[in-house]
Design an enzyme around this catalytic site. Structure first.
Site, short mmCIF file in Angstrom:
data_model
loop_
_atom_site.label_atom_id
_atom_site.label_comp_id
_atom_site.label_asym_id
_atom_site.label_seq_id
_atom_site.Cartn_x
_atom_site.Cartn_y
_atom_site.Cartn_z
N HIS A 290 0.91 -1.12 0.04
CA HIS A 290 -0.04 0.22 -0.11
C HIS A 290 0.91 1.36 -0.10
O HIS A 290 0.52 2.35 -0.51
CB HIS A 290 -1.23 0.08 1.11
N GLY B 113 2.89 5.99 8.93
CA GLY B 113 4.50 6.17 8.86
C GLY B 113 5.36 5.06 9.10
O GLY B 113 6.41 4.98 8.72
#
Ligand code: 4AZ
Length: 445
Positions: free
Chosen positions: A248, A393
């Site tokens: 992703h 992140g």
């Protein structure tokens, strides 16, 4: 920067919610206050009745405040009791009984095999040996590659008198399970020695200087995958030319130019990136079955154009060994530069880590948690009380579990509902399900 001298307990948290913040001091004093007032009124009604009600109040008010924090599998057991339809059954995958195991022993790295019901380890006779077997054995042990194979003369090594051997049956080269015939001797007088690519070691982790743990080198496989000057995701080093991340991460920026991507390894502080060249990317290979809808097959390989320089602070992680079991409750670690607070919008400057115990998929898929959203290519790790979790992140980064001194990449940070939300632990791509794809992809290129 976090100074850590021991390996025990949760780290500073990729994202960590302080459970102590849940107003424990105030609620405790309120409880005491109620308790005292209750006891005074009850005392007027009679000593006996007061003592009875007092002890009842004591149990009622003090019990929750003194119960220990949930940890490991205990958190699962409590959840099992309160979540409808969840049974506390152990998860046993219906795997075939293991018929053969391998190990590389001693300084000579002699190949030893344990076959079927035998408890002893057999040295492998060199007759009938071929390098393809060596590649498969290294892969089955969690290494990416075979780096050396050779014959060692039996006369050059010290042997136990009772030592036995395994001879390779001809014509069964492709069958790792079947090829080994126990024997009391080796007609060729030579045995096999194997060297696989190194992985899963932390050369600096046990070095503590003046009471200060060396943070750099703690997770030598941790990579930062950057698009331009922006950290987008974490990654894990598998070899000098190969890094694994989440599909992703790549999918979101699939229209970007290949030359805009860089991979940095051996960093702890992101501000050091400016002085760091980083490796350029030759090819981005998302898993062909990746689904952007449900994050199934959320892994991608990055083939680097410029290899990473392996050192004390940069090295490869091992893949899971074939059929290696990682039981629920196992204390694994996740690391990354992601958000340290869900309200923040920036990545952390310094690499963060936290313990993330493995959770049962059965429980994680229950109606109390992800209600069946997990596929076979996913696993859960972390805490049900939301004390620590991976966050935005951290995606693509490693979830590693120890096996002795060796660390294996068990998960790739993938998704979750929010970060450190109670009953919504982190979801990871399950690396054990991608071994064939990783080996095939890396071998071919
Ligand atoms: C993300 O957006 C993300 N709490 C990564 C991990 C988790 C949630 C979101 C798990 O990259």
């Amino acid at each position: 920067m976090e100074i850590r001298c021991t390996e025990e307990g949760p780290g500073p948290g990729i994202f960590r919610r302080e459970l102590g913040e849940q107003q424990q001091p105030t609620s405790q004093s309120q409880r005491w206050c109620c308790l005292q007032r209750g006891c005074a009124i009850l005392g007027a009604l009679g000593l006996l009745a007061g003592a009875g009600v007092g002890s009842w109040l004591l149990v009622l008010y003090l019990w929750p405040a003194t119960s220990p924090p949930l940890s490991g599998t205990l958190q699962e057991e409590e959840m099992t009791l309160s979540c409808p339809g969840v049974t506390n059954e152990e998860e046993f995958l219906p795997s075939l009984p293991k018929t053969v195991s391998f190990r590389l022993n001693g300084e000579d790295l002699l190949l030893e095999v344990q076959v079927r019901a035998r408890s002893d380890w057999l040295l492998v006779c060199h007759g009938g040996w071929n390098p393809t077997l060596g590649i498969h054995i290294c892969q089955s042990l969690g290494h990416l590659r075979l780096t050396q194979h050779k014959a060692v003369n039996l006369s050059d090594i010290k042997l136990n008198r009772s030592q036995e051997f395994a001879q390779l049956s001809s014509g069964l080269e492709g069958h790792l399970e079947e090829a080994w015939q126990p024997s009391t001797n080796c007609p060729s007088g030579r045995i096999v020695s194997l060297k696989c690519s190194e992985c899963g070691a932390r050369p600096l982790a046990s070095r503590i200087v003046g009471g200060q743990a060396v943070a750099s080198g703690r997770w030598p496989w941790q990579a930062s995958v950057m698009l331009g000057s922006r950290h987008t995701c974490g990654g894990s080093v598998l070899a000098p030319h190969w890094v694994v991340t989440a599909a992703h991460c790549i999918h979101s920026f699939r229209l970007s130019r290949l030359s805009s991507w860089r991979v940095h390894a051996g960093l702890v502080s992101h501000s050091a990136v400016r002085q760091h060249q980083g490796a350029t990317v030759e090819k981005i290979i998302p898993h062909p079955s990746y689904s952007a809808q449900n994050h199934d097959y959320d892994v991608a390989l990055l083939q680097l154009r410029t290899p990473l320089n392996f050192s004390d602070t940069v090295g490869a992680v091992c893949l899971p060994a074939k059929e290696q079991q990682f039981p629920r409750g196992l204390q694994c670690w996740v690391s990354g530069w992601g958000h340290t607070d869900p309200s923040h919008t920036h990545s952390s400057d310094t690499l963060q880590d936290t313990v993330a115990p493995l959770l049962s998929t059965h429980l994680c898929n229950s109606s109390c948690m992800y209600s069946g959203a997990l596929t076979h290519r996913m696993l859960c790790a972390g805490y049900l009380d939301g004390r620590a979790d991976a966050c935005q992140g951290d995606s693509g980064g490693p979830l590693v579990c120890p096996s002795g001194d060796t660390w294996h990449l068990v998960g790739v940070v993938s998704w979750g509902r929010g970060c450190a939300e109670p009953n919504h632990p982190g979801v990871y791509a399950k690396v054990a399900e991608f071994l064939d794809w990783i080996h095939d992809t890396v071998q071919v290129r």
